[in-house]
Design a protein around this motif. Structure first.
Motif, PDB file in Angstrom:
ATOM      1  N   LEU A  60       0.826  -1.207   0.000  1.00 18.89           N
ATOM      2  CA  LEU A  60       0.000   0.000   0.000  1.00 18.89           C
ATOM      3  C   LEU A  60       0.859   1.255   0.000  1.00 18.89           C
ATOM      4  O   LEU A  60       0.468   2.285  -0.560  1.00 18.89           O
ATOM      5  N   ASN A  61       2.033   1.189   0.642  1.00 22.64           N
ATOM      6  CA  ASN A  61       2.953   2.321   0.658  1.00 22.64           C
ATOM      7  C   ASN A  61       3.939   2.279  -0.509  1.00 22.64           C
ATOM      8  O   ASN A  61       4.799   3.147  -0.627  1.00 22.64           O
ATOM      9  N   LEU A  62       3.821   1.220  -1.331  1.00 22.43           N
ATOM     10  CA  LEU A  62       4.647   1.071  -2.534  1.00 22.43           C
ATOM     11  C   LEU A  62       6.128   0.915  -2.208  1.00 22.43           C
ATOM     12  O   LEU A  62       6.984   1.172  -3.052  1.00 22.43           O
ATOM     13  N   LEU A  63       6.424   0.489  -0.963  1.00 20.35           N
ATOM     14  CA  LEU A  63       7.789   0.064  -0.655  1.00 20.35           C
ATOM     15  C   LEU A  63       8.068  -1.295  -1.286  1.00 20.35           C
ATOM     16  O   LEU A  63       9.218  -1.631  -1.585  1.00 20.35           O
ATOM     17  N   GLU A  64       7.023  -2.081  -1.439  1.00 15.36           N
ATOM     18  CA  GLU A  64       7.060  -3.286  -2.262  1.00 15.36           C
ATOM     19  C   GLU A  64       6.094  -3.068  -3.418  1.00 15.36           C
ATOM     20  O   GLU A  64       4.998  -2.547  -3.218  1.00 15.36           O
ATOM     21  N   TYR A  91       7.060   4.630 -14.282  1.00 12.36           N
ATOM     22  CA  TYR A  91       6.225   4.815 -13.108  1.00 12.36           C
ATOM     23  C   TYR A  91       6.977   5.352 -11.904  1.00 12.36           C
ATOM     24  O   TYR A  91       6.371   5.615 -10.869  1.00 12.36           O
ATOM     25  N   ILE A  92       8.296   5.508 -12.009  1.00  9.52           N
ATOM     26  CA  ILE A  92       9.086   5.899 -10.846  1.00  9.52           C
ATOM     27  C   ILE A  92       8.616   7.229 -10.281  1.00  9.52           C
ATOM     28  O   ILE A  92       8.452   7.388  -9.060  1.00  9.52           O
ATOM     29  N   ARG A  93       8.372   8.213 -11.126  1.00  4.57           N
ATOM     30  CA  ARG A  93       7.920   9.514 -10.639  1.00  4.57           C
ATOM     31  C   ARG A  93       6.570   9.393  -9.941  1.00  4.57           C
ATOM     32  O   ARG A  93       6.339   9.988  -8.889  1.00  4.57           O
ATOM     33  N   GLN A  94       5.666   8.607 -10.522  1.00  5.47           N
ATOM     34  CA  GLN A  94       4.366   8.407  -9.893  1.00  5.47           C
ATOM     35  C   GLN A  94       4.504   7.675  -8.561  1.00  5.47           C
ATOM     36  O   GLN A  94       3.835   8.026  -7.580  1.00  5.47           O
ATOM     37  N   LEU A  95       5.369   6.669  -8.505  1.00  2.00           N
ATOM     38  CA  LEU A  95       5.579   5.947  -7.256  1.00  2.00           C
ATOM     39  C   LEU A  95       6.041   6.885  -6.156  1.00  2.00           C
ATOM     40  O   LEU A  95       5.535   6.848  -5.024  1.00  2.00           O
ATOM     41  N   ASN A  96       7.004   7.727  -6.458  1.00  2.00           N
ATOM     42  CA  ASN A  96       7.516   8.664  -5.457  1.00  2.00           C
ATOM     43  C   ASN A  96       6.432   9.624  -4.994  1.00  2.00           C
ATOM     44  O   ASN A  96       6.342   9.959  -3.809  1.00  2.00           O
ATOM     45  N   ARG A  97       5.606  10.082  -5.924  1.00  2.00           N
ATOM     46  CA  ARG A  97       4.529  11.005  -5.557  1.00  2.00           C
ATOM     47  C   ARG A  97       3.508  10.310  -4.652  1.00  2.00           C
ATOM     48  O   ARG A  97       3.068  10.872  -3.640  1.00  2.00           O
ATOM     49  N   LEU A  98       3.135   9.084  -5.014  1.00  2.00           N
ATOM     50  CA  LEU A  98       2.141   8.378  -4.215  1.00  2.00           C
ATOM     51  C   LEU A  98       2.688   8.019  -2.835  1.00  2.00           C
ATOM     52  O   LEU A  98       1.971   8.086  -1.842  1.00  2.00           O
ATOM     53  N   ARG A  99       3.959   7.638  -2.769  1.00  2.00           N
ATOM     54  CA  ARG A  99       4.558   7.327  -1.466  1.00  2.00           C
ATOM     55  C   ARG A  99       4.501   8.524  -0.519  1.00  2.00           C
ATOM     56  O   ARG A  99       4.343   8.363   0.687  1.00  2.00           O
ATOM     57  N   SER A 100       4.655   9.710  -1.067  1.00  2.00           N
ATOM     58  CA  SER A 100       4.651  10.904  -0.227  1.00  2.00           C
ATOM     59  C   SER A 100       3.271  11.188   0.362  1.00  2.00           C
ATOM     60  O   SER A 100       3.145  11.974   1.297  1.00  2.00           O
ATOM     61  N   ARG A 101       2.241  10.529  -0.170  1.00  2.00           N
ATOM     62  CA  ARG A 101       0.876  10.760   0.295  1.00  2.00           C
ATOM     63  C   ARG A 101       0.428   9.710   1.310  1.00  2.00           C
ATOM     64  O   ARG A 101      -0.696   9.762   1.804  1.00  2.00           O
ATOM     65  N   VAL A 102       1.309   8.739   1.593  1.00  2.00           N
ATOM     66  CA  VAL A 102       0.988   7.667   2.532  1.00  2.00           C
ATOM     67  C   VAL A 102       2.078   7.617   3.588  1.00  2.00           C
ATOM     68  O   VAL A 102       3.234   7.341   3.290  1.00  2.00           O
ATOM     69  N   PRO A 125      10.072  16.316   4.577  1.00  2.00           N
ATOM     70  CA  PRO A 125       9.366  17.515   4.097  1.00  2.00           C
ATOM     71  C   PRO A 125      10.255  18.454   3.282  1.00  2.00           C
ATOM     72  O   PRO A 125       9.806  19.042   2.296  1.00  2.00           O
ATOM     73  N   ILE A 126      11.528  18.581   3.675  1.00  2.00           N
ATOM     74  CA  ILE A 126      12.433  19.471   2.946  1.00  2.00           C
ATOM     75  C   ILE A 126      12.847  18.861   1.613  1.00  2.00           C
ATOM     76  O   ILE A 126      12.754  19.503   0.561  1.00  2.00           O
ATOM     77  N   HIS A 127      13.266  17.600   1.641  1.00  2.00           N
ATOM     78  CA  HIS A 127      13.896  17.006   0.455  1.00  2.00           C
ATOM     79  C   HIS A 127      12.921  16.279  -0.457  1.00  2.00           C
ATOM     80  O   HIS A 127      13.229  16.077  -1.633  1.00  2.00           O
ATOM     81  N   VAL A 128      11.758  15.883   0.055  1.00  2.00           N
ATOM     82  CA  VAL A 128      10.763  15.218  -0.783  1.00  2.00           C
ATOM     83  C   VAL A 128       9.667  16.192  -1.201  1.00  2.00           C
ATOM     84  O   VAL A 128       9.319  16.283  -2.381  1.00  2.00           O
ATOM     85  N   LEU A 129       9.120  16.922  -0.230  1.00  2.00           N
ATOM     86  CA  LEU A 129       8.050  17.872  -0.542  1.00  2.00           C
ATOM     87  C   LEU A 129       8.575  19.214  -1.028  1.00  2.00           C
ATOM     88  O   LEU A 129       7.823  19.985  -1.628  1.00  2.00           O
ATOM     89  N   GLY A 130       9.849  19.493  -0.745  1.00  2.00           N
ATOM     90  CA  GLY A 130      10.414  20.776  -1.161  1.00  2.00           C
ATOM     91  C   GLY A 130       9.989  21.945  -0.297  1.00  2.00           C
ATOM     92  O   GLY A 130      10.013  23.096  -0.753  1.00  2.00           O
ATOM     93  N   LEU A 131       9.617  21.681   0.977  1.00  2.00           N
ATOM     94  CA  LEU A 131       9.226  22.773   1.867  1.00  2.00           C
ATOM     95  C   LEU A 131      10.440  23.631   2.216  1.00  2.00           C
ATOM     96  O   LEU A 131      11.542  23.099   2.411  1.00  2.00           O
TER      97      LEU A 131
END
Length: 265
Positions: A60-64, A91-102, A125-131
């Motif tokens: 569900l978290n796309l770690l697997e 799909y790598i970009r989509q995977l990273n985006r979805l992981r950030s939402r879970v 938050p700094i390195h993934v979300l870019g805050l």
């Protein structure tokens, strides 16, 4: 047996999985698992060792990456397509985006030992979300206060108790402000006297209306906190229903046997 309450007409589930399959070598760990968590749902997943509970959360978290099936997080659908190396590169970009939402909270905390609590919580938050750093710090301090360890923010994980480490891990997940929180046996690595402080935090999050999926062996806690309970065995959902149904009058012999052995229902 499925017993989900219907979502309001036209609503989009927070997370949904359809027909997930996952194999490691010759071992089929998930065998067509489907579930739906609507906004504000708390779903507990119970079952014996090796039943596929942790693998389900990691999918569900796309770690697997599942071998087959679909995962939808809100309005975004991931249809599984694989090459020899795992997920198809497009799909790598989509995977990273979805992981950030879970958000994911692990059994063994997974904190960076060389970073302070505050640095652990602000890293993603700094390195993934870019805050901006100032915004990430403000957000992190808010969540450290929420879980009750703000006073430990400048300390390193080695100085913390197990309960404090897990609360730091919960703050780290919350700091991403995810749409759903996943907890993989969050108290299993804790000494018994520290379990209560972590469960108290999780209960408070449930009371706030956060959407959560929880793998746990704490049967009384699952009974008290959950909207739905899923019993998993050998990679399949054997039974699903309300806590009253699952713990009070389970339909299947497998579930009755598991609960009798748990000594905590």
């Amino acid at each position: 047996m499925m017993n989900n309450s219907p979502a309001p007409l036209g609503s989009i589930p927070a997370v949904a999985a359809l027909n997930l399959h996952k194999r490691f070598g010759d071992t089929e760990v998930l065998r067509g698992v489907s579930l739906v968590a609507n906004d504000h749902d708390v779903i507990s997943i119970i079952g014996g060792s090796g039943s596929g509970k942790s693998t389900l959360l990691r999918c569900l978290n796309l770690l697997e990456i599942p071998d087959k099936g679909e995962i939808r997080i809100k309005d975004e659908l991931l249809q599984i397509e694989r090459d020899r190396s795992g997920a198809h590169p497009r799909y790598i970009r989509q995977l990273n985006r979805l992981r950030s939402r879970v958000g994911m909270v692990f059994q063994n905390f997974n904190l960076w030992a060389h970073r302070t609590v505050l640095e652990n919580v602000t890293e993603a938050p700094i390195h993934v979300l870019g805050l901006p750093k100032a915004e990430a710090l403000q957000r992190a301090e808010h969540y450290l206060q929420k879980v009750g360890i703000y006073g430990k923010k400048d300390e390193y994980p080695r100085t913390l108790s197990g309960g404090q480490k897990q609360r730091a891990a919960i703050a780290r997940a919350l700091c991403m402000e995810p749409q759903v929180m996943l907890f993989d046996e969050p108290t299993s690595a804790l000494d018994p006297e520290l379990v209560g402080e972590v469960l108290k935090v999780i209960r408070a999050l449930a009371d706030e209306g956060r959407t959560m999926i929880l793998v746990t062996h704490e049967m009384r806690f699952a009974k008290d906190i959950s909207d739905q309970v899923i019993f998993l065995e050998e990679g399949r959902i054997i039974e699903q229903g309300t806590p009253a149904q699952i713990f009070g009058a389970p339909y299947t012999e497998q579930c009755r046997r598991f609960l009798a052995l748990s000594h905590d229902a």
